[in-house]
Design an enzyme around this catalytic site. Structure first.
Site, PDB file in Angstrom:
ATOM      1  N   TYR A 287      30.140-120.153 -30.475  1.00 18.47           N
ATOM      2  CA  TYR A 287      29.594-121.466 -30.819  1.00 18.47           C
ATOM      3  C   TYR A 287      29.850-122.492 -29.714  1.00 18.47           C
ATOM      4  CZ  TYR A 287      28.464-120.603 -35.758  1.00 18.47           C
ATOM      5  OH  TYR A 287      27.905-120.178 -36.925  1.00 18.47           O
TER       6      TYR A 287
ATOM      7  N   ASP B  71      32.037-104.701 -38.647  1.00 16.00           N
ATOM      8  CA  ASP B  71      30.972-103.974 -39.347  1.00 16.00           C
ATOM      9  C   ASP B  71      31.528-103.308 -40.607  1.00 16.00           C
ATOM     10  OD1 ASP B  71      32.443-102.393 -37.594  1.00 16.00           O
ATOM     11  OD2 ASP B  71      30.740-101.211 -36.889  1.00 16.00           O
TER      12      ASP B  71
ATOM     13  N   ASP C 223      31.385-116.969 -40.011  1.00 20.50           N
ATOM     14  CA  ASP C 223      30.180-117.606 -40.536  1.00 20.50           C
ATOM     15  C   ASP C 223      29.382-116.595 -41.354  1.00 20.50           C
ATOM     16  OD1 ASP C 223      28.099-119.562 -40.814  1.00 20.50           O
ATOM     17  OD2 ASP C 223      26.980-118.468 -39.273  1.00 20.50           O
TER      18      ASP C 223
HETATM   19  C1  IPM Z   1      28.391-123.207 -41.779  1.00 21.80           C
HETATM   20  C2  IPM Z   1      27.006-123.451 -41.261  1.00 21.80           C
HETATM   21  C3  IPM Z   1      27.074-123.979 -39.846  1.00 21.80           C
HETATM   22  C4  IPM Z   1      27.758-122.927 -38.990  1.00 21.80           C
HETATM   23  C5  IPM Z   1      25.734-124.386 -39.245  1.00 21.80           C
HETATM   24  C6  IPM Z   1      25.006-125.397 -40.092  1.00 21.80           C
HETATM   25  C7  IPM Z   1      25.891-124.884 -37.827  1.00 21.80           C
HETATM   26  O1  IPM Z   1      26.233-122.297 -41.349  1.00 21.80           O
HETATM   27  O2  IPM Z   1      29.179-124.174 -41.868  1.00 21.80           O
HETATM   28  O3  IPM Z   1      28.718-122.075 -42.109  1.00 21.80           O
HETATM   29  O4  IPM Z   1      27.106-121.995 -38.502  1.00 21.80           O
HETATM   30  O5  IPM Z   1      28.967-123.029 -38.808  1.00 21.80           O
HETATM   31 MN    MN Z   2      27.249-120.594 -42.284  1.00 22.40          MN
END
Ligand code: IPM
Ligand code: MN
Length: 356
Positions: free
Chosen positions: A142, A222, A246
């Site tokens: 990220y 996985d 995520d």
């Molecule tokens: C989450 C969301 C976010 C992420 C997005 C909206 C950027 O999916 O908080 O899980 O990927 O972290």
């Molecule tokens: Mn998310």
């Protein structure tokens, strides 16, 4: 106690669900004699529309000056379908996480007895599942640089970066939570392929020795994706890097029966943020049909984690359970025979329960 919170409703259903969570927060403060003050801030697509920045400085200052942040959701389809947009609402959320130093995202996953029938999974598998996902939130793909496109636009790259310090702090936190729970940590990585995962595993193997009372297991992501569905009750604390976390937590929400049920707390260096894990659900925006429970449960986490007010958090959870037992729920979790209530009706019911 004095509670000074920042309220960031954001986009889509954000304002509607935040309204209910705020009402709940107000009633609980009244009941327990706390003094609540709050201020609204803008974030996400609505902030881009107003000031061209999804996390304006004014919002950051407000967050920094508050004891906790209650956050709705961000995201707007007009950006989802436009991959060349220069400014995106999600950048606001990422900037907030980075600037507030929110390196740990706690996502508890547990089942609700009245909802077990809603899970597509067999009830004997999910009934009683109760684990905590600890998602690293300010590192990995990220935030890794370089990220971008080649000049001709035909090649794209993201970079996954982790430092020892980032891995150490999230692992220590995970072990501390495990010590308060069932004393098991599952470290999820892809150490058979990725260099960052091998760092995670090496650091974890060192740190696990400092917590001899906690059992440690290592699992490739996985395999973890499969085990979460096949045998969710085996997990206690599951810790993993940003992107894996995520993905696995959306998957894990299936265990509870609805994505509309999962709260989260993001904690770290500065003010903690409390938000539902679901997105802005634009199709439902303004219709008063979205499930407010994940946000109300996030408010419960706020009492517990930001203010160490355990009784208050517990009472909110009790009220949420009672509303489900009474069948006062939104359409996503209503039973076939049951009526579906609106967002505000669910809020009304819970507020009345809390006032008793
Ligand atoms: C989450 C969301 C976010 C992420 C997005 C909206 C950027 O999916 O908080 O899980 O990927 O972290
Ligand atoms: Mn998310």
């Amino acid at each position: 106690m004095k509670l000074n919170i920042a309220v960031l409703p954001g986009d889509g259903i954000g304002p509607e669900i935040i309204e209910q969570a705020l009402r709940v927060t107000e009633v609980v403060c009244e009941k327990f004699g706390h003094e609540l003050s709050y201020e609204y801030g803008i974030v996400g697509a609505s902030a881009i529309d107003q000031v061209g920045n999804p996390y304006p400085d004014g919002t950051h200052e407000l967050c920094m000056a508050s004891d906790a942040v209650l956050f709705g959701a961000i995201g707007d389809p007009k950006y989802d379908n436009n991959p060349s947009a220069k400014v995106r609402p999600e950048q606001g959320l990422l900037a907030m996480r980075k600037k507030l130093g929110l390196y740990a995202n706690l996502r508890p996953v547990s089942t609700f007895p009245t909802l077990v029938h809603k899970s597509p999974l067999r009830s004997d598998l999910v009934d009683g599942a109760d684990f905590m996902c600890v998602r690293e939130l300010t590192g990995g793909m990220y935030f890794g640089r370089p990220q971008g496109r080649s000049e001709d636009g035909d090649t794209a790259y993201d970079t996954c970066v982790y430092t020892r310090e980032e891995v150490e702090r999230i692992l220590h936190l995970s072990y501390k939570y495990a010590q308060m729970r069932r004393k098991k940590v599952t470290v999820v990585d892809k150490a058979n392929v990725l260099a960052t995962s091998r760092l995670w595993r090496q650091v974890a193997q060192e740190i696990e020795k400092q917590y001899p009372d906690v059992e440690t297991e290592y699992m490739f992501v996985d395999n973890a994706a499969m085990q979460i569905i096949q045998w969710p009750k085996r997990f206690d604390v599951l810790v993993t890097e940003n992107l894996f976390g995520d993905i696995l937590t959306d998957e894990a929400s299936v265990i509870t029966g609805s994505l509309g049920m999962l709260p989260s707390a993001s904690i770290g260096i500065h003010t903690s943020v409390f938000e539902p894990i679901h997105g802005s659900y634009p199709q439902a925006a303004g219709k008063n049909i979205a499930n407010p429970l994940a946000t109300i449960l996030s408010a419960a986490m706020m009492f517990e984690y930001a203010f160490e007010l355990k009784e208050e958090g517990k009472l909110i959870r009790e009220a949420v359970n009672a509303s489900m037992d009474a069948g006062v729920v939104t359409e996503d979790i209503a039973s076939k025979e049951g009526k579906a209530y609106s967002t505000s009706q669910v809020g009304d019911w819970i507020v009345n329960y809390l006032k008793r």
